[in-house]
Design an enzyme around this catalytic site. Structure first.
Site, PDB file in Angstrom:
ATOM      1  N   ASP A 336       0.869  -1.165   0.000  1.00 22.56           N
ATOM      2  CA  ASP A 336       0.000   0.000   0.000  1.00 22.56           C
ATOM      3  C   ASP A 336       0.914   1.225   0.000  1.00 22.56           C
ATOM      4  OD1 ASP A 336      -2.349   1.629   0.427  1.00 22.56           O
ATOM      5  OD2 ASP A 336      -1.607   1.862   2.464  1.00 22.56           O
ATOM      6  N   THR A 338       0.608   4.598   0.546  1.00 21.77           N
ATOM      7  CA  THR A 338       0.602   5.546   1.648  1.00 21.77           C
ATOM      8  C   THR A 338       0.979   4.858   2.953  1.00 21.77           C
ATOM      9  OG1 THR A 338      -1.136   6.776   0.545  1.00 21.77           O
ATOM     10  CG2 THR A 338      -0.773   7.248   2.875  1.00 21.77           C
ATOM     11  N   ASP A 578      -1.573   0.228   6.351  1.00 25.89           N
ATOM     12  CA  ASP A 578      -1.750   0.879   7.653  1.00 25.89           C
ATOM     13  C   ASP A 578      -3.123   1.483   7.831  1.00 25.89           C
ATOM     14  OD1 ASP A 578      -1.584   2.971   5.898  1.00 25.89           O
ATOM     15  OD2 ASP A 578      -0.166   4.147   7.081  1.00 25.89           O
TER      16      ASP A 578
END
Length: 822
Positions: A336, A338, A578
């Site tokens: 991911d 970000t 996250d």
């Protein structure tokens, strides 16, 4: 409360699928009004006195969440094993019928078990301390103030605040809701978020995906589902591991072989052969003990435990022990963007007014938008930092729409200074603008530079209208620059060198994500794909996943589908993330990796939590897993070679009706020098080979021929020696010759397994050989181990047979390697 930055690109998601724990429509049991005084429903929360009263009544969420096995469980698991029981019985027998040197194997087992307990206890301490660091700290209101407390300190009636990414830790009823959307897929299997209003029930184990609010705790402790879910998510477990299940399978087969062989050996030595009773018992035990690969289980536990301790020092919490093994088998890592490739924060580089909008007016809109959201995400926080609200601002917020990954935009409505109403949206330009809009071309150029672009648009109608985004008037472009993680490029390079494919999956614009990945040196970063054009057919999706490296505008459900598509092609997939939008994919991936600063949702379902938020820790986890699996595979061959030759020797003895050639002391010496000591060092050595599947087959295809060759060579030497020696002391001389052949053959197996050679491996093998030589030349050691080579003919014959066996070993290993691969 620590806020989890949810990226306005779409970086948030519902929770993962799990077997439904309650019905989708289940309601919480009503709570008696006396249990919840009026203050519990106020904005102030409970008072200190009310909290104390509930603690006294034991209405506390005090269910212990264990991150590891207790000391008692560790001792029990290491001591009370099937093979320890067998060896213990044999040890007691030997203590009564033979000299102490024939009971050495028992002391070795005690020492090994002690080492296993100590190492796992160290791992437990490391895990427990890390679990405390990574523990979720919900925010509750008490005495009119908000404070973070541990989950186990929540009492019945506490008012718990919620924000995007927060986990509902106990059951309750919504007291406040600001566009509060909760994902209950962990409980119901339904992935769609549920909009919650005051009075609605919320269930522990669910997650907030948008908006905010607060709820009143109505069930705590063992009555709440959170206790079960949290304990399941963070338990230190030794199951679901190919390595461990493979070893269990091997031990099961060993037991089946050992029982009839041992019975035959007992009958042969005690009934058929008319020998001294005590000597017969000693030689019978000497034949049974080496059949048991007792050190293999211990060494596997020690290797895993040391791996946990090593990773713990790097602030890596391994919530499930097999995760170390699983990540070593990974051949695709889905990242991911970000929070993984980029840091959470962003900076505004430019604001471009559109359609003749005034720059000062645009700044005022952005300033008001920033102050409209009490829980800003990363993008909005950058706007707040650039345009902080001032006392002179006169715009009043009349409505607010938190960011949602389904919409990919947020919004707010205001009454401006002169009383004029206005409503605004801020989000993804390619969602808010029609296809072919000329502004998209301008945005494309910015995306190609790796910049993130948000569109500020004025709503023509009401903010909460279903078609609010349609016909919105473009007012300005907000250009943001993401902060790249300084260690991301080196980590991507590591995965490329290890032949692990890297896929970047993001809710951002695909071109922008590709540009960021390109800056970090990701191979194939130019191969971007907008997930809105992704085929829905699983096979076609798998093909697209294999062909492209970067994916943008990915929805939470698509992330999950992508993981499944890769798995359908036989890939072992790791997923990092996250945000709440990553939870579904994290749970379904073979290995889920969460950042320590990520949402409570991701940390709850991930097997590995990087507490230091450093993506660069992943190579250490991969390396640790490869070290464990590769080395255990190597040393398992040593242990099982011994099992094979011990069983075969016993069968040959039974068939030929001769005395068993060895006493327990001989095989204890051989096992220590050719297996025990070297295996311990080899199991902890560096190993960068990617873990291969089919552990049992890989081990047995080498162990069986090695064991057969060792047993055949040893028994041949024994039979030749029986014809060579005669008179008193003949059996001892025959045993010594057979021991020499078995030691040299076993040493050659060790020499093969120790490859490729390094200085310390050469020293290790040489030291083991030197140790045996000392036993042969030191008189008191000769007497202690009953080893004395008689004459020169037979010892040199034993060496010659061992050399022939070594040549056969080399040939068989190379044949197996060519036929089946290394």
């Amino acid at each position: 409360m620590t806020q989890r930055a949810l990226d306005s690109s779409g970086e948030q998601t519902p929770g993962p699928s799990r077997p439904a724990m309650i019905d989708a429509g289940a309601e919480l049991d009503p709570v008696h009004p006396m249990d919840l005084p009026p203050s519990a429903h106020d904005a102030t929360g409970l008072t200190t006195a009310e909290v104390a009263e509930r603690v006294a009544r034991r209405e506390v969420n005090d269910v212990p969440v264990r991150s590891s096995r207790s000391v008692t469980e560790i001792v029990r698991a290491n001591v009370f094993t099937r093979f320890n029981l067998i060896i213990g019985v044999l040890w007691v027998i030997m203590l009564f019928v033979a000299p102490i040197q024939d009971s050495l194997f028992g002391f070795v087992i005690v020492a090994n078990t002690g080492i296993g307990i100590i190492q796992e206890w160290r791992a437990k301490k490391t895990l427990d301390s890390l679990a405390v660091i990574g523990e979720a700290k919900p925010t509750v209101r008490r005495d009119g103030k908000a404070a973070e407390i541990s989950t186990h300190e929540i009492v019945l009636g506490d008012v718990v605040e919620l924000g995007p990414g927060d986990k509902v830790v106990v059951d309750g009823t919504v007291a406040e809701a600001d566009s509060l959307e909760v994902d209950e897929s962990l409980l119901t299997g339904e992935a769609d978020p549920v909009l919650k209003r005051p009075g609605d029930p919320v269930m522990s184990g669910s997650f907030v995906v948008a908006g905010g609010g607060a709820f009143t705790a109505t069930k705590v402790g063992r009555e709440a589902y959170a206790a079960q879910l949290a304990e399941e998510a963070s338990r230190f477990t030794l199951v679901h591991s190919e390595l461990r299940s493979g070893i269990s399978t091997i031990l099961k087969y060993v037991t089946w072989m050992m029982v009839p062989t041992a019975i035959g050996l007992i009958i042969s030595q005690l009934v058929v052969k008319d020998n001294n009773f005590k000597d017969s018992v000693a030689r019978t035990v000497g034949g049974i003990v080496p059949m048991i690969p007792e050190g293999l289980v211990l060494l596997t536990s020690v290797a895993f435990a040391i791996g946990v301790v090593r990773l713990g020092r790097k602030q890596c919490l391994v919530q499930e022990l097999p995760a170390i093994e699983g990540l070593a088998r990974v051949d695709v890592v889905c990242l991911d963007k970000t929070g993984t490739l980029t840091e959470g924060g962003m900076d505004i580089t430019e604001v471009r007014p559109l359609g003749g909008s005034g720059e000062a007016y645009v700044h005022q809109v952005l300033r008001s938008l920033g102050s409209s959201d009490p829980r800003p995400n990363a993008s909005l926080q950058a706007i707040i930092d650039a345009y902080p609200a001032g006392d002179e601002d006169g715009w009043a917020v009349t409505d607010a729409m938190p960011f949602s990954s389904a919409r990919k935009y947020s919004g707010a409505a205001f009454t401006e200074t002169g009383g004029t109403p206005s409503a605004w949206l801020l989000g993804a330009p390619d969602v808010l603008l029609a296809d072919g809009d000329e502004i998209l071309t301008e945005i494309e150029h910015l995306n190609e530079q790796g910049l993130r672009v948000l569109l500020l648009a004025r709503v023509r109608g009401e903010l909460d209208a279903p078609d609010a985004a349609e016909g919105a008037v473009p007012t300005a472009l907000v250009v943001l620059e993401q902060r790249l993680r300084p260690d991301a490029a080196e980590t991507l390079k590591y995965f490329a060198q290890q032949n692990v494919a890297t896929k970047v999956i993001s809710g951002d614009n695909a071109v922008s994500v590709g540009a960021v990945a390109g800056k970090l040196g990701l191979a194939g970063a130019e191969n971007t794909l907008d997930a809105r054009k992704m085929p829905t057919d699983p096979d076609a999706m798998a093909t697209a996943m294999e062909r492209h490296a970067v994916f943008g505008r990915v929805t939470p459900q698509q992330k999950r589908d992508m993981v499944a598509a890769l798995q359908s092609r036989g890939h072992t997939v790791a997923m990092t993330g996250d945000g709440v939008n990553d939870v579904l994919a994290l749970k379904d991936a073979d290995i889920g990796v969460s950042m320590g600063s990520g949402s409570e949702a991701t940390r709850a379902v991930a097997q590995i939590v990087l507490l230091n938020n450093s993506f660069a820790t992943l190579p250490s986890v991969v390396a640790e897993g490869r070290r464990v699996i590769g080395n255990i595979t190597r040393v398992a061959t040593l242990f099982l070679t011994k099992t094979v030759y011990s069983v075969l020797l016993a069968i040959l003895v039974v068939c030929t009706q001769v005395e068993y050639p060895f006493l327990p002391r001989h095989l204890t010496l051989l096992s220590t020098l050719t297996i025990g000591v070297p295996a311990f060092f080899l199991a902890l050595a560096p190993n960068k080979e990617r873990a291969q599947p089919h552990f049992v087959r890989r081990v047995m295809r080498y162990a069986i021929p090695s064991g057969v060759i060792a047993a055949t060579a040893t028994f041949t030497t024994y039979l030749v020696a029986r014809h060579h020696y005669a008179g008193p002391g003949a059996l001892e001389a025959e045993t010594s010759a057979a021991t020499l052949t078995l030691f040299l053959t076993s040493m050659w197996v060790l020499a093969i397994i120790a490859r490729p050679y390094t200085w310390w491996r050469i020293v290790l093998v040489a030291a083991m050989g030197f140790g045996f030589l000392i036993v042969l030349v030191v008189p008191w050691l000769q007497d202690f181990f009953a080893l004395k080579l008689v004459g020169t003919t037979m010892p040199w014959t034993a060496v010659g047979i061992a050399v022939a066996a070594a040549a056969l070993l080399e040939f068989s290993w190379r044949l197996v390697g060519r036929r089946f691969g290394a």
